[in-house]
Structure formats: structure tokens, C-alpha cells
Scaffold this active site. Sequence first.
Site, PDB file in Angstrom:
ATOM      1  NE  ARG A 134      -3.568   0.159   2.530  1.00 10.70           N
ATOM      2  CZ  ARG A 134      -4.746   0.276   1.948  1.00 10.70           C
ATOM      3  NH1 ARG A 134      -5.255  -0.756   1.302  1.00 10.70           N
ATOM      4  NH2 ARG A 134      -5.424   1.393   2.002  1.00 10.70           N
ATOM      5  CD1 TRP A 141       2.691   5.569  -2.362  1.00  9.01           C
ATOM      6  CD2 TRP A 141       1.337   7.329  -2.161  1.00  9.01           C
ATOM      7  NE1 TRP A 141       2.605   6.187  -3.590  1.00  9.01           N
ATOM      8  CE2 TRP A 141       1.785   7.261  -3.489  1.00  9.01           C
ATOM      9  CE3 TRP A 141       0.480   8.373  -1.791  1.00  9.01           C
ATOM     10  CZ2 TRP A 141       1.390   8.184  -4.460  1.00  9.01           C
ATOM     11  CZ3 TRP A 141       0.087   9.287  -2.757  1.00  9.01           C
ATOM     12  CH2 TRP A 141       0.539   9.180  -4.080  1.00  9.01           C
ATOM     13  CD  GLU A 153      -3.000  -3.108 -18.017  1.00 11.38           C
ATOM     14  OE1 GLU A 153      -3.324  -1.915 -17.923  1.00 11.38           O
ATOM     15  OE2 GLU A 153      -2.607  -3.764 -17.044  1.00 11.38           O
TER      16      GLU A 153
END
Length: 615
Positions: free
Chosen positions: A27, A75, A488
Site C-alpha cells: 500500500r 505513501w 495496458e
Amino acid sequence: MCGIVGYLGTQNAYDILIKGLHRLEYRGYDSAGVALVDNNGQLNVYKTKGKVSNLEDYCKDKNINGTVGIAHTRWATHGEPSDKNAHPHYSQSKNIALIHNGIIENYLSLKTFLSSKGYVFKSDTDTEVLVQLIEYMMNEHDLPLYEAVYQALTQVTGAYAIGVIEKNNPNELITARIASPLIIGVGKDEFFLGSDASPIVEYTKDVIYPEDRQVIRIVRGKEIEIRSLDNKSLIKPEVKQIQLSLEDIEKGGFEHFMLKEIFEQPKSLSLCMNGRLQREQKEIILSGIQNYGERFAKARRILISACGTSWHAGLIGKYLFETLCRIPVDVEVASEFRYRNPVIYPDDVLIAISQSGETADTLAAMELAKKQGAFIYGICNVVGSSVARLTDSGTYTHAGPEIGVASTKAFTTQVCILAMTALAVAKQMETISTEDYKRIVTELCNIEEKIETILSKTEEVKEISKIFTYARNFLYLGRGFNYPVAMEGALKLKEISYIHAEGYPAAEMKHGPIALIDEEMPIVVVAPRYQMYNKILSNVVEVKSRKGKILAIVTEGDTDIKRLADYVIEIPQTEECLSPLLTVIPLQLLSYYIAIAKGRDVDQQRNLAKSVTVE
Ligand code: G6P
């Protein structure tokens, strides 16, 4: 985007917290910290810039005793990654420590107010304002910790999941949430906090999913107490069982989560289709469409909103719904959609796509469309997430936990759900013939096996990837259903190898990118053999004439492009509308092996986070 962990119980908290931080490191990983109240009533906070392993080194000679504690992996939003900006944050007196995932939007006005009262701030974060405000509430109004947290939260706006502990109160852990994920694990005489279930699953399967605007008091030896932030009413905790196993969140012999997740795709697609794809009868049964198919059938338009890789899946969704259902579709990146005052009709259907179910912009897009009366259909992976809660109906992808920051199995399961949904709606609307429907559904039944075939060529892709590590730029080209796949592929490459890459509709290349092509430039052409094959063949010739190095993804047995391309990876034949499920696999592998060859940290790339819970 920031991971939080907490523990209150009978064991030493430190080991549990550190293990939890490692599990949540996907995360965010620019700094980490831990706070513990020891048996002598000391509140110790240790925090460092860098990964959780740095924190462990730092704590080697420290007092890490205590059976209550909180920890955080960051973060950065407010304030650069540094020791001082790492969480937990102390209050002024160092009596309280707090961890936070989210954003305190009115932190500036609160900071000004608290500064005028003599509070001195040691960090550049918004979070420190909250811990100081809690202390202010305690001192000014003579409140116990829980009451002070409660009062402080009535003053803040923004998004948060927090954990708070107090020096003089080793028997209490306070937590609360608005719009940031939070799970509470309930064990025997012990409680756990986590941003997701991964730090908890090893110890208990019993969990509580707090709702938005709830403040929770965990007291040693007592029942958990949950109150609404709006009116303080007591809410009965509802204990649920998590389905996650330890195996799901470990690397299982693979070097990286990304590689494990690439290889998991046949299995994750099986789980995704399980109970929905009736293999014998060649039927698709989706409860969301059984119950709400009419809403799709009557839709003036479908809006698809998402971010990142999920947005690319959405672009494929446009081709699927327009081709199979003849419903017009607009696909929008959620961060643009939410702010540009879009025209939304009450008879629109908005499909929100999100792996995490927590992406702030996607949630805001959903809220906007909901307010204007559109029907909200969610496609997401994390059960019980905010996206899942905000929808009128929807379908889980059931891909299993995706931990690698670069999304892989989430993408293919999202495309699979979009394909199944479009097929189910098309059947209901009779925009597809029975023959075409059965043929595509039959192909879906074979898709896992075909992905296995591509995965068996991993060594081939690995060899090709070595040739391209010199490149500083890449161009990815595709057409139709495979144009979003080109985008992508380019995204995968840039996010994990830091090589600049662009995905382009192949013909559009002539309007700009062709100027970049020379003998140094690798061009990845996604060119399976479908109706646009001859067109893309011409595009390949155009690249070849300018000496570009061509890597082509082609259908088994192709000879035309093979003659022109420098390198070729073959994929099995399938239906065109399902081809992105196959063509993307070699592109995932290619980016993985290029990044490995360049020595990149594949699972934890610089600056990125798995779940973007701030706008
Ligand atoms: C971040 C992740 C991407 C993901 C995007 C959207 O940027 O790094 O992998 O595609 O967020 O996330 P969501 O959870 O909404 O699919």
C-alpha cells in the site's frame, strides 16, 4: 495507500505489528513506524524513512515491549518521505500516538487554531494536526481518550482510518474510519486492526468491518464499543468470517507477487467464472443481470468510470457492450469525470470498475452519478469494499488478493466479468444470435487452458525481453479490442521498468508517434488475426520501412506478420471479443522480465501505491 495495523491483547505486539506491516507494504513503502506502550507505562514511537526492513533494523536495540501498539507504512501525501513525517505521530506531551491512512482536508485551519493555542508541530503532515487536536480536547475539556478522539473527529473533514493509543492507558486502543479501509480482527482476548485482512488472517477469521463514520473503542477484557460519529448512538458489532487464507497472501515459491499473480490467472479466471459460467449448458448466469438486466436493457447509455488498469479494462468494456448489446458506451477516467460536470441521465447505467474498491476518484464518480439518478453497477475484487457498498448491483471478480502493485489478474478478471455481463445483457436484449452467443460462451469455457498455453512460453518471452532492456522508449500498437491492450502493455512496462512507453491505436501512429521510430525503437504490435488484420499488417509494414524493431503478438500459425516482425509470440485462436484475455498475458510477462533484467523492484516500484485512496 498507507497501511495501518494495530494490536491489543496478550502477546508481544511488536512482532505482530511488523509482520502486519510487511503484508501491507504493497500500500505504500516510503517510511514506516511503530508505537508501543510497554509494561512500565512508557509510550515508545520508532519510525524511519524507507521500507519496513529499515524500521526493523532501527528497532534492533530498542525497547519493543508492550501488548498494545499501532504501526504504519506510508505513501507520502502531505510532507516528503522522511523520518519526521513517518507515522505514528506523537501529541505535544508525547502522551498520545496516532496512525492515519487518508487525508485531513481542513488541516490548515486546525493547525492555525492549534498553533495559536501553543501547539508546536514537528512534521509537515496533515495527520499530526489530528493527534494534537485530540490532546487539545483532552486538556481543554478534561476528556478521557475515547471522548477526546470522538470530539476531535467531529471537527475534521476528509478521509481516514486511524489508530490511537495513550501512554497512561495501556488497556485501550481507539480506531475510526471515513472512506478509508479498516478491518478489526476479533481473537480470544485480543484484537487486531488492519487496512485489509492480510495482517489479521494468521490469528483469527472473525472480523468486523466498521462502517463509515464509526468510532470504535477496544478495551482489554471488555466488549468492543462502536458508536456513530453523527449521534453517538451505540451500534451492535457484527462479526463476519473472512474467506482469505494465508496461502493467498504469500508468494508461494515465486520470486515476486507479480509473477505469482500472472501465473494465477487461469485459476483466478476459473474462480471468477465459477457458478456464473454454466459449462455444460453453455450459459451465463449473473445474479446482478438476472435481477437488474432490465436496467441495462433500458439504458440510454452506459458510462464506465475507473482509474489505471481498471480504466483499460473499461475501454475493452466499451467494445464489448457496443458490439454485443448495441448500447452506446462512454468510458471516462474517474478523476476527469467527477470534476467536469458531465451530462448524466437518470436512465444511464454507470459501471464502476476497481480492484481495490477504494480508489477515491472512482468512488467520487459513483457518488456523482448516483446523485443524478443513474443506476450504479460495480465490478470490484475486494469484498465489502467501499465500491461494493456504494453500488445498486454488481459482480465481484473473485480474483483473490492482488498484492503486486502492477495489476495483472485483476485486469483479466475484470475483462472476463465485462464479457460475461455484456453477453448476458445481449442475450436478454436479443442483440446476439443464439449461435454467436453459444460460440463465444464455448470459447470462454476454454480460456483458462489457452492462458496456460501462453504461460508455457514464458522462457520464450524471457529471452526476447533480454534483447529489449537497452530501450529507453517503447511504442505499443493495437486495434479494436486490442487497442486498450496496447495501452495496458505500455502501462505495465513503464510502471515496473521505468521505461517510457506509449500505447496507441495502430493507425493513429501516423499522426505523431511515427516520428519517433528508428532502428533503436522497439514497437510491440498486438496483431491477432481478426477483421482488422490486414489494416494492422499495413501498419507493421509502415514501421518496418522505418527500421523499427518489431515484436508482434500474433495468432498461432500466422505467417504474414511473422515474415515482417523481428520477434513473434504466438497466442491460441479465440473469439475476437475475448482476445484481450490472451494478448495481455505475454505483455505482462514481457514487462516483468524487462524490469527484472534492469534490476527493478517489481512488487514495490518507486512512487506507486496499490490503492489510491486520495484524489
Ligand atoms: C493504482 C494501482 C493500479 C490500479 C489503479 C486503480 O494506480 O497501482 O494498479 O489499476 O490504482 O485501482 P483500482 O483498485 O481502483 O482498480
